[in-house]
Design a protein around this motif. Sequence first.
Motif, PDB file in Angstrom:
ATOM      1  N   LEU A   1      -7.706  -6.467   7.190  1.00  0.00           N
ATOM      2  CA  LEU A   1      -8.114  -5.921   5.902  1.00  0.00           C
ATOM      3  C   LEU A   1      -8.402  -7.055   4.928  1.00  0.00           C
ATOM      4  CD1 LEU A   1      -5.500  -3.036   5.483  1.00  0.00           C
ATOM      5  CD2 LEU A   1      -7.833  -2.867   6.349  1.00  0.00           C
ATOM      6  N   PRO A   2      -9.252  -6.815   3.951  1.00  0.00           N
ATOM      7  CA  PRO A   2      -9.510  -7.850   2.946  1.00  0.00           C
ATOM      8  C   PRO A   2      -8.229  -8.214   2.189  1.00  0.00           C
ATOM      9  CG  PRO A   2     -11.144  -6.085   2.809  1.00  0.00           C
ATOM     10  CD  PRO A   2     -10.091  -5.613   3.743  1.00  0.00           C
ATOM     11  N   GLU A   3      -8.212  -9.438   1.704  1.00  0.00           N
ATOM     12  CA  GLU A   3      -7.021  -9.907   1.007  1.00  0.00           C
ATOM     13  C   GLU A   3      -6.724  -9.062  -0.227  1.00  0.00           C
ATOM     14  OE1 GLU A   3      -7.377 -14.012   0.099  1.00  0.00           O
ATOM     15  OE2 GLU A   3      -7.337 -14.669   2.188  1.00  0.00           O
ATOM     16  N   GLY A   4      -7.764  -8.626  -0.923  1.00  0.00           N
ATOM     17  CA  GLY A   4      -7.541  -7.816  -2.112  1.00  0.00           C
ATOM     18  C   GLY A   4      -6.875  -6.501  -1.788  1.00  0.00           C
ATOM     19  N   GLN A   5      -7.295  -5.859  -0.689  1.00  0.00           N
ATOM     20  CA  GLN A   5      -6.683  -4.591  -0.299  1.00  0.00           C
ATOM     21  C   GLN A   5      -5.253  -4.809   0.198  1.00  0.00           C
ATOM     22  OE1 GLN A   5      -8.858  -2.395   2.673  1.00  0.00           O
ATOM     23  NE2 GLN A   5      -8.355  -0.447   1.705  1.00  0.00           N
ATOM     24  N   GLN A   6      -5.009  -5.901   0.918  1.00  0.00           N
ATOM     25  CA  GLN A   6      -3.647  -6.206   1.335  1.00  0.00           C
ATOM     26  C   GLN A   6      -2.732  -6.422   0.120  1.00  0.00           C
ATOM     27  OE1 GLN A   6      -3.035  -9.073   4.497  1.00  0.00           O
ATOM     28  NE2 GLN A   6      -5.167  -8.876   5.179  1.00  0.00           N
ATOM     29  N   LEU A   7      -3.266  -7.119  -0.882  1.00  0.00           N
ATOM     30  CA  LEU A   7      -2.475  -7.338  -2.095  1.00  0.00           C
ATOM     31  C   LEU A   7      -2.182  -6.011  -2.794  1.00  0.00           C
ATOM     32  CD1 LEU A   7      -1.216  -9.214  -4.212  1.00  0.00           C
ATOM     33  CD2 LEU A   7      -3.469  -9.429  -5.257  1.00  0.00           C
ATOM     34  N   THR A   8      -3.133  -5.087  -2.775  1.00  0.00           N
ATOM     35  CA  THR A   8      -2.914  -3.782  -3.390  1.00  0.00           C
ATOM     36  C   THR A   8      -1.776  -3.036  -2.714  1.00  0.00           C
ATOM     37  OG1 THR A   8      -5.224  -3.605  -4.084  1.00  0.00           O
ATOM     38  CG2 THR A   8      -3.983  -1.552  -3.869  1.00  0.00           C
ATOM     39  N   VAL A   9      -1.762  -3.027  -1.381  1.00  0.00           N
ATOM     40  CA  VAL A   9      -0.670  -2.368  -0.642  1.00  0.00           C
ATOM     41  C   VAL A   9       0.669  -3.027  -0.967  1.00  0.00           C
ATOM     42  CG1 VAL A   9       0.215  -1.838   1.655  1.00  0.00           C
ATOM     43  CG2 VAL A   9      -2.242  -1.635   1.195  1.00  0.00           C
ATOM     44  N   TYR A  10       0.681  -4.335  -1.013  1.00  0.00           N
ATOM     45  CA  TYR A  10       1.913  -5.076  -1.295  1.00  0.00           C
ATOM     46  C   TYR A  10       2.446  -4.713  -2.686  1.00  0.00           C
ATOM     47  CZ  TYR A  10       5.101  -9.067  -1.730  1.00  0.00           C
ATOM     48  OH  TYR A  10       6.203  -9.859  -1.908  1.00  0.00           O
ATOM     49  N   ARG A  11       1.553  -4.675  -3.675  1.00  0.00           N
ATOM     50  CA  ARG A  11       1.994  -4.372  -5.031  1.00  0.00           C
ATOM     51  C   ARG A  11       2.466  -2.931  -5.176  1.00  0.00           C
ATOM     52  NH1 ARG A  11       3.265  -9.250  -6.443  1.00  0.00           N
ATOM     53  NH2 ARG A  11       1.502 -10.640  -6.878  1.00  0.00           N
ATOM     54  N   ILE A  12       1.855  -2.013  -4.451  1.00  0.00           N
ATOM     55  CA  ILE A  12       2.297  -0.616  -4.500  1.00  0.00           C
ATOM     56  C   ILE A  12       3.720  -0.504  -3.985  1.00  0.00           C
ATOM     57  CG2 ILE A  12       1.928   1.672  -3.497  1.00  0.00           C
ATOM     58  CD1 ILE A  12      -1.069   1.098  -3.581  1.00  0.00           C
TER      59      ILE A  12
ATOM     60  N   VAL B   1       6.064   8.059  -3.789  1.00  0.00           N
ATOM     61  CA  VAL B   1       4.810   7.427  -4.177  1.00  0.00           C
ATOM     62  C   VAL B   1       3.910   7.452  -2.951  1.00  0.00           C
ATOM     63  CG1 VAL B   1       3.689   5.317  -4.941  1.00  0.00           C
ATOM     64  CG2 VAL B   1       5.889   5.963  -5.922  1.00  0.00           C
ATOM     65  N   LEU B   2       2.735   8.095  -3.065  1.00  0.00           N
ATOM     66  CA  LEU B   2       1.823   8.249  -1.944  1.00  0.00           C
ATOM     67  C   LEU B   2       0.458   7.724  -2.351  1.00  0.00           C
ATOM     68  CD1 LEU B   2       1.120   9.345   0.888  1.00  0.00           C
ATOM     69  CD2 LEU B   2       0.632  11.549  -0.208  1.00  0.00           C
ATOM     70  N   ALA B   3      -0.055   6.763  -1.590  1.00  0.00           N
ATOM     71  CA  ALA B   3      -1.374   6.185  -1.854  1.00  0.00           C
ATOM     72  C   ALA B   3      -2.203   6.231  -0.597  1.00  0.00           C
ATOM     73  CB  ALA B   3      -1.227   4.750  -2.352  1.00  0.00           C
ATOM     74  N   THR B   4      -3.463   6.632  -0.732  1.00  0.00           N
ATOM     75  CA  THR B   4      -4.402   6.692   0.384  1.00  0.00           C
ATOM     76  C   THR B   4      -5.591   5.802   0.049  1.00  0.00           C
ATOM     77  OG1 THR B   4      -3.733   8.971   0.834  1.00  0.00           O
ATOM     78  CG2 THR B   4      -5.772   8.212   1.843  1.00  0.00           C
ATOM     79  N   LEU B   5      -5.877   4.865   0.939  1.00  0.00           N
ATOM     80  CA  LEU B   5      -6.952   3.901   0.736  1.00  0.00           C
ATOM     81  C   LEU B   5      -7.929   3.984   1.901  1.00  0.00           C
ATOM     82  CD1 LEU B   5      -4.762   0.840  -0.275  1.00  0.00           C
ATOM     83  CD2 LEU B   5      -6.290   2.079  -1.798  1.00  0.00           C
ATOM     84  N   PRO B   6      -9.223   3.999   1.614  1.00  0.00           N
ATOM     85  CA  PRO B   6     -10.190   3.907   2.713  1.00  0.00           C
ATOM     86  C   PRO B   6     -10.100   2.538   3.384  1.00  0.00           C
ATOM     87  CG  PRO B   6     -11.287   3.739   0.585  1.00  0.00           C
ATOM     88  CD  PRO B   6      -9.872   4.095   0.297  1.00  0.00           C
ATOM     89  N   VAL B   7     -10.211   2.518   4.653  1.00  0.00           N
ATOM     90  CA  VAL B   7     -10.087   1.261   5.387  1.00  0.00           C
ATOM     91  C   VAL B   7     -11.380   0.473   5.229  1.00  0.00           C
ATOM     92  CG1 VAL B   7      -9.797   0.195   7.656  1.00  0.00           C
ATOM     93  CG2 VAL B   7      -8.485   2.241   7.040  1.00  0.00           C
ATOM     94  N   VAL B   8     -11.242  -0.712   4.668  1.00  0.00           N
ATOM     95  CA  VAL B   8     -12.373  -1.618   4.493  1.00  0.00           C
ATOM     96  C   VAL B   8     -12.100  -2.834   5.358  1.00  0.00           C
ATOM     97  CG1 VAL B   8     -13.728  -2.975   2.875  1.00  0.00           C
ATOM     98  CG2 VAL B   8     -12.740  -0.801   2.141  1.00  0.00           C
TER      99      VAL B   8
END
Length: 388
Positions: A291-302, A378-385
């Motif tokens: 996954l892109p670094e930005g999306q990985q960072l988003t998951v980590y922060r969540i 807390v539930l988050a759904t992200l499209p896989v990029v």
Amino acid sequence: MFGKVRAWSRRHEKLAGAFRVAPLAVLCLIIAVPYSSLGPPGSDAFLSLGGYLALSATLLVPLTWRDRPLVAFAVISLISFGQWLADFAPMPANLAVLIALWTVAYRCSIRWALAAGLVAELGTFLALVQWNTVTPGMFFSGSIFVVTVWLTGLYANTRRRYLEGLEERAERAERERDQQARMAAAAERARIARELHDVVAHNVSVMVVQADGAGFAMDSDPEQARLAVRNISKTGRAALAEMRRLVGVLRENESGATDYTPQPGLGQLEELVNGSAVPALLRIGGVPGELPEGQQLTVYRIVQEALTNALKHGGPGVRAIVEIDYGSELVVRVTDDGRGAAAPASADGHGLIGMRERVGMYGGAMSAGPRQGGGFEVLATLPVVRAA
């Protein structure tokens, strides 16, 4: 002028105490010789010159105990009472009782100031008894001095507390001003982050268009292709310089130093969960992809913010479960068994807002709220990029 003197006396308390005693000490020395042969009417008791000076020094020294006004007043009062029992005449140094009374009224509570005032009134009465002049008029005259000193000390105490209140409010206003400045700086960093996104998107779009043009013109017009490549290089260098400038501002910490530490990603999730102050369990489903670094960072922060909320609002003994599911979509679920709906609302929390903004940046969806039966989810759904 008064403020400067007050500040100087605060910095040099012992020296200020000595200056306060000096005028009375000089007065005692001036009349030492003629006074040492005097005594109360009808009394044969008198003090020698040495005894007079020693007693005067004993009465004056406690006035220098600026930080212990009650002790100083008690010592001076007891010495004066002993002097009365020994039938020695009042002396100028006995005015130390009034100075100590003023200090108690100035520095102590009204209860202690009232007690000290009553003791001073008793001393006035005993002095009149010793001089055989106990009449209502004489007692009233002597009480005027005591009450005047007492009221002056109370007024100074009130003024001191008022000035301290002003200083406290000024300090609070300064702290609030600094806080507002930090909030403004955070808002500016958010604006710069958006600007960074715009810069990257614009320059990369220009580079893609020029690269496509260079590819088509490579065979038919080599000169035009070389010009497009040069433009790509120029645009890329400008974008890189702008990114470095903006990232340097975003990563600038409170001390002014620049942090170039890599941002965390999915590889640090296990470390985050195991090191959390909330006992938590990590569950991973599906096959992880790049996954892109930005999306990985988003998951980590969540996950980080959800665990922080569980610690703040979940109550004692709260536990959490972190679930990451890789599939057609990336699902992040953090649940805890804390107080849930019973948790007090936080007026200054912006964590959920920040998580929604991060998820929305990648076109995802997020929900957060109490669960049925207790706890919080807390539930988050992200499209896989997929990373390029």
